[in-house]
Design a protein around this motif. Structure first.
Motif, PDB file in Angstrom:
ATOM      1  N   VAL A  26       0.829  -1.430   0.092  1.00  0.00           N
ATOM      2  CA  VAL A  26      -0.181   0.075  -0.005  1.00  0.00           C
ATOM      3  C   VAL A  26       0.896   1.344   0.088  1.00  0.00           C
ATOM      4  O   VAL A  26       0.663   2.237  -0.618  1.00  0.00           O
ATOM      5  CB  VAL A  26      -1.101  -0.116   1.107  1.00  0.00           C
ATOM      6  CG1 VAL A  26      -1.599   1.396   1.343  1.00  0.00           C
ATOM      7  CG2 VAL A  26      -1.997  -1.205   0.871  1.00  0.00           C
ATOM      8  N   GLY A  27       1.864   1.213   0.927  1.00  0.00           N
ATOM      9  CA  GLY A  27       2.719   2.480   0.822  1.00  0.00           C
ATOM     10  C   GLY A  27       3.419   2.505  -0.328  1.00  0.00           C
ATOM     11  O   GLY A  27       3.701   3.789  -0.914  1.00  0.00           O
ATOM     12  N   THR A  28       3.826   1.791  -1.109  1.00  0.00           N
ATOM     13  CA  THR A  28       4.727   1.711  -2.307  1.00  0.00           C
ATOM     14  C   THR A  28       3.545   2.219  -3.475  1.00  0.00           C
ATOM     15  O   THR A  28       3.906   3.417  -4.351  1.00  0.00           O
ATOM     16  CB  THR A  28       5.155   0.543  -2.721  1.00  0.00           C
ATOM     17  OG1 THR A  28       6.149   0.011  -1.782  1.00  0.00           O
ATOM     18  CG2 THR A  28       6.130   0.686  -4.118  1.00  0.00           C
ATOM     19  N   VAL A  29       2.542   1.737  -3.513  1.00  0.00           N
ATOM     20  CA  VAL A  29       1.513   2.033  -4.864  1.00  0.00           C
ATOM     21  C   VAL A  29       0.905   3.450  -4.443  1.00  0.00           C
ATOM     22  O   VAL A  29       0.926   4.544  -5.205  1.00  0.00           O
ATOM     23  CB  VAL A  29       0.336   1.046  -4.775  1.00  0.00           C
ATOM     24  CG1 VAL A  29      -0.748   1.712  -5.551  1.00  0.00           C
ATOM     25  CG2 VAL A  29       0.806  -0.006  -5.177  1.00  0.00           C
ATOM     26  N   GLN A  30       0.847   4.007  -3.193  1.00  0.00           N
ATOM     27  CA  GLN A  30       0.356   5.322  -2.789  1.00  0.00           C
ATOM     28  C   GLN A  30       1.474   6.443  -3.142  1.00  0.00           C
ATOM     29  O   GLN A  30       1.080   7.317  -3.464  1.00  0.00           O
ATOM     30  CB  GLN A  30       0.117   5.222  -1.169  1.00  0.00           C
ATOM     31  CG  GLN A  30      -0.024   6.658  -0.623  1.00  0.00           C
ATOM     32  CD  GLN A  30      -1.488   7.061  -1.107  1.00  0.00           C
ATOM     33  OE1 GLN A  30      -2.055   6.639  -1.417  1.00  0.00           O
ATOM     34  NE2 GLN A  30      -1.591   8.742  -0.918  1.00  0.00           N
ATOM     35  N   ARG A  31       2.796   5.998  -2.842  1.00  0.00           N
ATOM     36  CA  ARG A  31       3.879   7.018  -2.996  1.00  0.00           C
ATOM     37  C   ARG A  31       4.268   7.120  -4.681  1.00  0.00           C
ATOM     38  O   ARG A  31       4.298   8.276  -5.012  1.00  0.00           O
ATOM     39  CB  ARG A  31       5.101   6.607  -2.342  1.00  0.00           C
ATOM     40  CG  ARG A  31       6.130   7.377  -2.450  1.00  0.00           C
ATOM     41  CD  ARG A  31       6.054   8.968  -1.603  1.00  0.00           C
ATOM     42  NE  ARG A  31       7.108   9.762  -1.798  1.00  0.00           N
ATOM     43  CZ  ARG A  31       7.359  10.670  -2.735  1.00  0.00           C
ATOM     44  NH1 ARG A  31       6.262  10.822  -3.781  1.00  0.00           N
ATOM     45  NH2 ARG A  31       8.140  11.411  -2.833  1.00  0.00           N
ATOM     46  N   LEU A  32       4.220   6.009  -5.024  1.00  0.00           N
ATOM     47  CA  LEU A  32       4.665   6.195  -6.555  1.00  0.00           C
ATOM     48  C   LEU A  32       3.447   6.281  -7.570  1.00  0.00           C
ATOM     49  O   LEU A  32       3.954   6.700  -8.617  1.00  0.00           O
ATOM     50  CB  LEU A  32       5.547   4.995  -6.778  1.00  0.00           C
ATOM     51  CG  LEU A  32       6.686   4.446  -5.940  1.00  0.00           C
ATOM     52  CD1 LEU A  32       7.298   3.193  -6.496  1.00  0.00           C
ATOM     53  CD2 LEU A  32       7.750   5.649  -6.058  1.00  0.00           C
ATOM     54  N   TYR A  33       2.237   6.030  -7.325  1.00  0.00           N
ATOM     55  CA  TYR A  33       1.368   5.903  -8.220  1.00  0.00           C
ATOM     56  C   TYR A  33       0.180   6.754  -7.886  1.00  0.00           C
ATOM     57  O   TYR A  33      -0.295   7.760  -8.626  1.00  0.00           O
ATOM     58  CB  TYR A  33       0.828   4.488  -8.538  1.00  0.00           C
ATOM     59  CG  TYR A  33      -0.264   4.621  -9.655  1.00  0.00           C
ATOM     60  CD1 TYR A  33      -0.159   4.804 -10.865  1.00  0.00           C
ATOM     61  CD2 TYR A  33      -1.439   3.946  -9.222  1.00  0.00           C
ATOM     62  CE1 TYR A  33      -1.083   4.765 -11.878  1.00  0.00           C
ATOM     63  CE2 TYR A  33      -2.545   3.601 -10.122  1.00  0.00           C
ATOM     64  CZ  TYR A  33      -2.259   4.276 -11.482  1.00  0.00           C
ATOM     65  OH  TYR A  33      -3.337   4.092 -12.463  1.00  0.00           O
ATOM     66  N   ILE A  34      -0.305   6.852  -6.624  1.00  0.00           N
ATOM     67  CA  ILE A  34      -1.619   7.360  -6.310  1.00  0.00           C
ATOM     68  C   ILE A  34      -1.384   8.996  -5.920  1.00  0.00           C
ATOM     69  O   ILE A  34      -1.973   9.837  -6.394  1.00  0.00           O
ATOM     70  CB  ILE A  34      -2.322   6.812  -5.354  1.00  0.00           C
ATOM     71  CG1 ILE A  34      -2.772   5.246  -5.681  1.00  0.00           C
ATOM     72  CG2 ILE A  34      -3.619   7.596  -4.721  1.00  0.00           C
ATOM     73  CD1 ILE A  34      -3.538   4.816  -4.594  1.00  0.00           C
ATOM     74  N   TYR A  35      -0.351   9.115  -5.210  1.00  0.00           N
ATOM     75  CA  TYR A  35       0.197  10.342  -4.602  1.00  0.00           C
ATOM     76  C   TYR A  35       0.361  11.399  -5.764  1.00  0.00           C
ATOM     77  O   TYR A  35      -0.019  12.767  -5.587  1.00  0.00           O
ATOM     78  CB  TYR A  35       1.300  10.280  -3.454  1.00  0.00           C
ATOM     79  CG  TYR A  35       1.716  11.697  -2.912  1.00  0.00           C
ATOM     80  CD1 TYR A  35       0.984  12.299  -2.086  1.00  0.00           C
ATOM     81  CD2 TYR A  35       2.651  12.322  -3.547  1.00  0.00           C
ATOM     82  CE1 TYR A  35       1.217  13.573  -1.558  1.00  0.00           C
ATOM     83  CE2 TYR A  35       3.308  13.531  -3.057  1.00  0.00           C
ATOM     84  CZ  TYR A  35       2.508  14.304  -2.042  1.00  0.00           C
ATOM     85  OH  TYR A  35       2.741  15.472  -1.421  1.00  0.00           O
TER      86      TYR A  35
END
Length: 740
Positions: free
Chosen positions: A574-583
């Motif tokens: 979740v942290g990786t996807v949030q930081r690299l894709y969603i944020y």
């Protein structure tokens, strides 16, 4: 009763009791903090002080607003689950006389609270402590809703003259009704996680906790239905009925909420007693709509709010996937005993590393009968007495059991080939032998309800034959078996294992009182004689494996590793996807990442984080136990089966006298044409420390509960401490402990 436990080479040394006490205190403190967050969440203190302060430390580019709810709602429960696994592993390693005595003394102190207060009613048999917690939960719901409503109504600025005040209040009331339903959902999945460590931590089993799931489900659906109806009225009164077909991209979506409500209503309607009993398959298949409900609920409220109910869902997913992995294997069926009463005893090969306690429950699936139906049955074998065998008794009670009996009866008696069977479990009570803490033990069973007591008798036989008399005092046993016809007396033959195991129970103070209610008198000339018990033996198949724990011998430690690693992987993903894709998208003031896409992405990551470490752990445990499984030898020589009780009957209230097991027949008395006077029989039991256990149809359980409740007036204290499946249906059977 003090007992000794022989320690094997692989048993861990007994850790000090202070370690277990410290673990319990830590788990209790964290769990109390989690509950406190729910209690404080509707208050101004939480919304204006606690929440902003906590959010400032968790609202990062890796988790966003989701991190706040993960920290206060998800992490505490999973932490307690892991700590509970460690505690249960230590408890299993130190299940000695001292721990059993202390556990029993605690139960005695809780006797008043654990006695049944309600016997007949919509809630079933309810103890004092259950009723207390039920009312405390209702108080929490009232507190939760009333505080939110009073806070929301104080902020409404609509002028009364505009005649819109009631609509604004209805809008806020409908919203908070949905949040109360979500609070119920936060607890909904804990009781149905069969292998979870949370239930054994507080002395419960999954079978005993099903009624809590039913209560929570009914309450949740009442609030969710009111939530939906109130919003429909609000939209209709304000001319916004088109909102029913709106799917907002960056806020609460209405269409998924309506679909979730419809799936919930379908499950709710099919749980009505008449529908569930008469159309059980409809109830069973419809209940799988919980997957649809969860997906659309998450799409409705968004992934941030979904984290509030995530702990129960997370633990249920781990448990459900472990059950899926175990059910993929076909287990080795050694033999089957078919009684004249159309009851069947199945004897499976069991891995030596699988140790189950008496009164365990196992779920069975026979693909040749139905690929989808799974039925619970009580394990009748003793893991101590029969280390390489696991037995269950199945009495004909419906179409599935009828087909199973017909399938087995059509097979030749020796080397009958193969029968594909899959299992889930067994699921055992946390305590191995709590019934040993009594001077006298009365076991009351109706029909197939005697099956849990077979495992108890076998366990006591093993302990009495392997433990010194000076260390293990005698336990007086009374088995009251109630049958409809004399043919059902054949169930008593199953006390003796098919594999032999023991033939002398003279070391036990056992007395069996069997009552045949629908036959006034039976003599040797009135019954069909020379009706043997048919025994079917199956050829070993290379593709069939012994029943083994999916996580090996140290299953609690492996479960702790699975839960913790799954949660860590979920956070990393979740942290990786949030930081690299969603944020990068949300960080742009002109764009917002869609709620639906983010929710589905999080659900997919949740499934991956559960599946990967669980599969790896199960594969590793299977590889380590492969060498042990190869040492299990197939049974090639059948043993003699005991004769049927139809050859042992005499007229009237007679004692059975002709049996290959003299010690068993000498303690058995058969009564015809009447029911047992349970109150009188219980009062006649000698001893200063008496346990009463009941298993069977709901009517019998209610009668025993009512009698034991009346005995409280005569200085009897009563504990309702457990429940287990009766081996026939999904009815609940209750166990009572009475201390005069």
């Amino acid at each position: 009763m003090n007992t000794t436990r022989r320690r094997g080479n692989n048993d861990a040394p007994a850790p000090p009791s202070a370690a277990r006490i410290s673990i319990l205190l830590l788990a209790a403190a964290v769990l109390a903090g989690w509950l406190m967050m729910w209690v404080m969440s509707p208050t101004t203190t939480f919304s204006s002080s606690w929440a902003p302060r906590l959010a400032s430390h968790t609202n990062s580019t890796y988790f966003g607003k989701q991190g706040f709810r993960i920290m206060i709602y998800v992490f505490p429960v999973l932490f307690v689950s892991v700590v509970a696994c460690i505690y249960l592993h230590l408890l299993k390693s130190t299940d000695s006389a001292g721990t059993q005595t202390r556990r029993y003394e605690f139960c005695r102190r809780m006797a008043t609270w654990r006695r049944p207060l309600l016997v007949r009613g919509p809630l079933g048999i309810v103890t004092g402590i259950e009723l207390a917690f039920f009312f405390m939960f209702l108080v929490l719901l009232v507190w939760f809703y009333s505080n939110f409503i009073s806070h929301d109504f104080s902020k409404i600025n609509v002028k009364p003259a505009e005649n819109k005040l009631w609509q604004a209040e209805l809008d806020r009331a409908a919203l908070r009704l949905g949040q109360v339903g979500s609070l119920c959902c936060a607890f909904l999945f804990f009781p149905v996680a069969r292998g979870s460590s949370l239930l054994p931590l507080i002395g419960l089993t999954s079978e005993a906790s099903i009624k809590y799931h039913v209560w929570l489900g009914n309450i949740a659906m009442v609030f969710f239905t009111a939530h939906g109806v109130c919003y429909i009225v609000f939209w209709a009164s304000t001319g916004q009925i088109h909102e029913m077909v709106e799917w907002a991209g960056t806020k609460v979506a209405n269409v998924p909420g309506e679909l979730a409500l419809l799936s919930g209503l379908a499950m709710w309607v099919t749980t009505l007693p008449r529908i569930r009993r008469q159309m059980f398959e409809l109830f069973f298949y419809t209940h799988h709509l919980y997957i649809v409900f969860l997906v659309f609920y998450a799409l409705h409220v968004g992934v941030t709010v979904f984290c509030s109910i995530l702990p129960g869902v997370f633990l249920f997913m781990v448990d459900r996937y472990l059950r899926f992995l175990q059910s993929r294997a076909r287990v080795r069926l050694v033999s089957a005993r078919l009684l004249a009463t159309e009851a069947v005893e199945l004897n499976f090969s069991k891995s030596p590393c699988l140790a189950h306690n008496p009164m365990s429950t196992i779920f069975i699936n026979v693909p040749s009968i139905s690929r989808l139906q799974w039925h619970p049955f009580t394990v009748t074998s003793s893991s101590s007495l029969e280390p390489d065998r696991l037995s269950v008794v199945i009495k004909r009670a419906g179409s599935w059991t009828k087909k199973l009996y017909e399938t087995l009866s059509s097979l030749p008696p020796s080397q009958a080939g193969h029968l594909d069977i899959s299992v889930e479990g067994p699921y055992s009570p946390a305590t191995s032998a709590g019934f040993l803490g009594y001077d006298s033990l009365a076991m009351i069973g109706g029909g197939g309800g005697i099956t849990p007591f077979i495992s108890i008798i076998r366990e006591i036989v093993y302990r009495s034959s392997t433990t010194a008399e000076a260390v293990t005092p005698r336990l007086s046993l009374l088995l009251i078996a109630v049958f409809k016809t004399s043919a059902d007396l054949a169930m008593l033959d199953l006390i003796i294992p098919a594999s032999g195991g023991f033939s002398d129970i003279s070391r036990l103070e056992l007395r069996i009182e069997a009552f045949v209610t629908r036959e006034i008198i039976v003599s040797t000339g009135d019954v069909t004689r020379n009706v043997p018990v048919k025994e079917v033996w199956f050829k070993p198949s290379p593709s069939h494996v012994p029943i083994a724990p999916v996580l090996g011998r140290n299953s609690w430690l492996w479960l702790a590793a699975v839960v913790s690693s799954s949660f860590v992987i979920f956070l990393l993903l979740v942290g990786t996807v949030q930081r690299l894709y969603i944020y990068p998208i949300d960080g742009n003031t002109n764009r917002v990442y869609p709620w639906a896409a983010r929710t589905m992405l999080n659900l997919m990551l949740l499934c991956i984080s559960v599946a990967v470490p669980t599969t790896a752990a199960a594969f590793l445990c299977k590889s380590r136990s492969a060498e042990m499984e190869e040492q299990i030898k197939d049974v090639a020589t059948p043993v003699m089966s005991p004769t049927t009780w139809l050859d042992k009957l005499d007229s009237g209230d007679a004692e059975v006298r002709s049996s290959p097991q003299p010690s068993l027949e000498q303690v058995t008395t058969v009564h015809f044409g009447r029911r047992p006077d349970l109150r009188r029989m219980l009062l006649e039991i000698d001893g200063t420390n008496v346990g009463v256990m009941a298993s069977g149809p709901p009517g019998l359980l209610e009668d025993v509960a009512a009698i034991c409740s009346l005995l409280l007036v005569n200085q009897y204290s009563l504990i309702l401490y457990n429940a287990f499946g009766d081996g026939l249906r999904s009815e609940m059977n209750h166990t009572f402990h009475s201390n005069p």
